[in-house]
Design a protein around this motif. Structure first.
Motif, PDB file in Angstrom:
ATOM      1  N   VAL A  48      81.753  29.906 -47.186  1.00 47.54           N
ATOM      2  CA  VAL A  48      82.004  29.973 -45.745  1.00 47.54           C
ATOM      3  C   VAL A  48      81.949  28.554 -45.192  1.00 47.54           C
ATOM      4  N   VAL A  53      85.511  29.586 -39.562  1.00 46.81           N
ATOM      5  CA  VAL A  53      85.130  30.911 -39.059  1.00 46.81           C
ATOM      6  C   VAL A  53      84.673  30.807 -37.602  1.00 46.81           C
ATOM      7  N   TRP A  58      79.635  32.321 -38.163  1.00 44.91           N
ATOM      8  CA  TRP A  58      78.745  31.263 -38.683  1.00 44.91           C
ATOM      9  C   TRP A  58      77.293  31.600 -38.391  1.00 44.91           C
ATOM     10  N   ILE A  72      82.172  40.894 -45.517  1.00 45.89           N
ATOM     11  CA  ILE A  72      82.905  39.628 -45.583  1.00 45.89           C
ATOM     12  C   ILE A  72      84.390  39.927 -45.604  1.00 45.89           C
ATOM     13  N   ALA A  90      85.790  32.793 -47.094  1.00 42.03           N
ATOM     14  CA  ALA A  90      85.606  33.723 -45.975  1.00 42.03           C
ATOM     15  C   ALA A  90      86.386  33.302 -44.733  1.00 42.03           C
TER      16      ALA A  90
END
Ligand code: 4AD
Ligand code: MG
Length: 500
Positions: A48, A53, A58, A72, A90
């Motif tokens: 990630v 994201v 986060w 996910i 992700a």
């Protein structure tokens, strides 16, 4: 968007998928997090990046503790360095539930601590692998018998019959009549074999084992084939075929699990091929009490003594270096010490046992039953299971047929697994004569009234028949290379252990 299971991610390379699972582990740097996510089918690394994201996603990563439920969404990319050959980048992360501080951390825990938390321990890699091997062993057993025309039957769990002696009975009050949790489905299996020719039970069996050993549970699963018109030699064929089939299935389908368990497949391979050695009880006694056995055990004792000094020296050297070591080196020493201590514990156990085994082998007398350590010593001479047959009748159950060539002997057999695992199968040819069985029932102090139905099998169409019982947990332990039976079943029952 498809929900994918981790085990099948390799089929989704280049696609965006959703994973549903739990956070196994997490590490990371400032703007990048590496999550190990498990979903029951496997474990995958999820990367990630804060930049890629949403702030909520986060934050979810920051809040995700070990064993939190997590979902996910991300792209599956090939990465040969990862297990399974893929990782997930992700694009979305949601927390399903935040776990409280998880009691089972990656550090070492004692076995009792873990057993008290068995319901959680089952999630760890090693326990996951064992449960999957167990599943394969179960399927292999069904496959073997189903392919060969056997009918699976369920024997009762509540019974009025003591099958395997009266000292390990769990007794209960069945509406004011004494009853027991079954020790074995054999007697009911014999009845069904007279109806179907070839049957097998697959069920839980119970024995009030009052001492703690690594080979005894109080509740274990047993597979008991029973075959009409089969003699002892044919019984051995069926048992050997079953074990070879199980070994083949485990080697073919459990490579990943065996690797997690650090199980050396080389130790299992010899058991793929027959014939397994067949030794009469008397031959086994000769081998046990031979000079060859003493020499073999002495050589092992010498090797272990040497190994112990080498391990001690290694440990001392690490200890001496520890003070001046840098942080990274300290960590390496710490983890090496865990390995050395584990190995030392095994070596020290052998050093305690070997002299006792040598003494017990030397003084063993014909007529006694083999103890667990005698079995271990005998099987040290072989790399495959061995079949020991024709035991003294006095050490065997009431239902065994006598050897027509030597009335002191029963036509029983035990299959002993290699590498010290010992007895995994017990069985034999059954007595067919009504009066003989009546006498035996009386001789063993059993009430004839409870066995009258069983004696009917000798009154109406008595024919030669044979069968055996395979202990599932002992088989799984052997396949997985486990030290103790308690890991071979999800929720073990032992003296002093009823929870969870
Ligand atoms: O040798 P056993 O006692 O044989 C019988 O019960 C026969 N009635 C079977 C038959 O002929 N149908 O038990 C059979 C196997 C053992 O070889 C061992 O693998 C397993 O059952 N076993 C146990 N496993 C775990 N914990 C225990 N306490 C066990 N007792 C026996
Ligand atoms: Mg036995």
């Amino acid at each position: 968007m498809a929900t994918a299971r981790i085990a099948s991610l390799a089929d989704h390379v280049g696609q965006t998928v959703t994973l549903q699972g739990w956070l196994y582990n997490q590490r990371g740097s400032k703007a990048l997090a590496f999550l190990e996510v498990r979903d029951g089918s496997g474990i995958v690394q999820v990367v990630v990046s804060e930049e890629e994201v949403s702030p909520e996603a986060w934050q979810a990563v920051q809040d995700a503790t070990q064993e939190s439920g997590i979902e996910i969404t991300g792209e599956v990319v090939e990465d040969a360095r990862q297990t399974g050959g893929v990782e997930v980048r992700a694009s979305g992360v949601t927390l399903v539930s935040q776990a409280e501080p998880y009691p089972i951390t990656p550090k070492e825990h004692g076995v009792e601590f873990l057993m008290d938390r068995r319901h959680l321990w089952l999630r760890s890699k090693r326990q996951w692998a064992i449960a999957r091997v167990r599943n394969r062993v179960i399927m292999a057993i069904h496959g073997y018998f189903q392919e060969d025309g056997f009918i699976q039957m369920d024997a009762p769990i509540l019974t009025g019959n003591a099958v395997e002696g009266t000292s390990t009975l769990f007794e209960l009050d069945y509406f004011e009549e004494p009853a027991y949790l079954t020790q074995s489905g054999q007697l009911h299996g014999e009845a069904m074999a007279m109806a179907h020719g070839k049957v097998y039970t697959f069920g839980p069996t119970f024995r009030a084992e009052k001492s703690k050993t690594r080979r005894h549970l109080t509740e274990f699963w047993m597979i008991e084939p029973e075959m009409a018109f089969h003699d002892l030699a044919m019984n051995m064929e069926v048992a050997e075929g079953l074990l070879r089939h199980i070994t083949q299935e485990v080697i073919d389908t459990c490579a990943e699990e065996l690797e997690i368990l650090e199980r050396d497949v080389k130790a299992l391979r010899p058991s793929l091929d027959g014939p397994y050695p067949r030794l009469s009880y008397s031959e086994a006694v000769d081998l046990l009490t031979s000079d060859e056995t003493q020499t073999m055990l002495q050589a092992e004792l010498d090797a272990r003594t040497e190994e112990k000094s080498a391990l001690d020296a290694e440990r001392d050297a690490d200890q001496a270096a520890y003070g001046q070591a840098k942080k990274g080196e300290k960590r390496r020493i710490d983890s090496r010490r865990i390995e050395i201590d584990k190995r030392l514990a095994q070596v020290e156990e052998d050093l305690r046992n070997l002299p006792k085994w040598m003494e017990s082998a030397r003084s063993f007398e014909w007529g006694a039953d083999f103890g667990g350590s005698d079995e271990t010593v005998i099987t040290k001479h072989f790399r495959t299971p061995i079949i020991v047959h024709r035991y003294p009748a006095v050490v065997k159950a009431f239902y065994m047929k006598r050897d027509p060539e030597d009335n002191r002997l029963a036509l029983g057999m035990d299959v002993l697994a290699p590498e010290g695992y010992g007895e995994i199968i017990g069985g034999g040819e059954r007595a067919t004569d009504l009066q003989f069985l009546r006498d035996q029932i009386a001789l063993h102090g059993l009430p004839e009234s409870a066995f009258d139905w069983y004696l009917d099998l000798r009154r109406y169409g008595s024919v030669p028949h044979a069968g055996f019982g395979l202990g599932l947990e002992r088989t799984v332990s052997w396949m997985c290379g486990l030290h103790h039976l308690r890991e071979a079943i999800p929720f073990p029952r032992l003296i002093g252990r009823l929870h969870p």
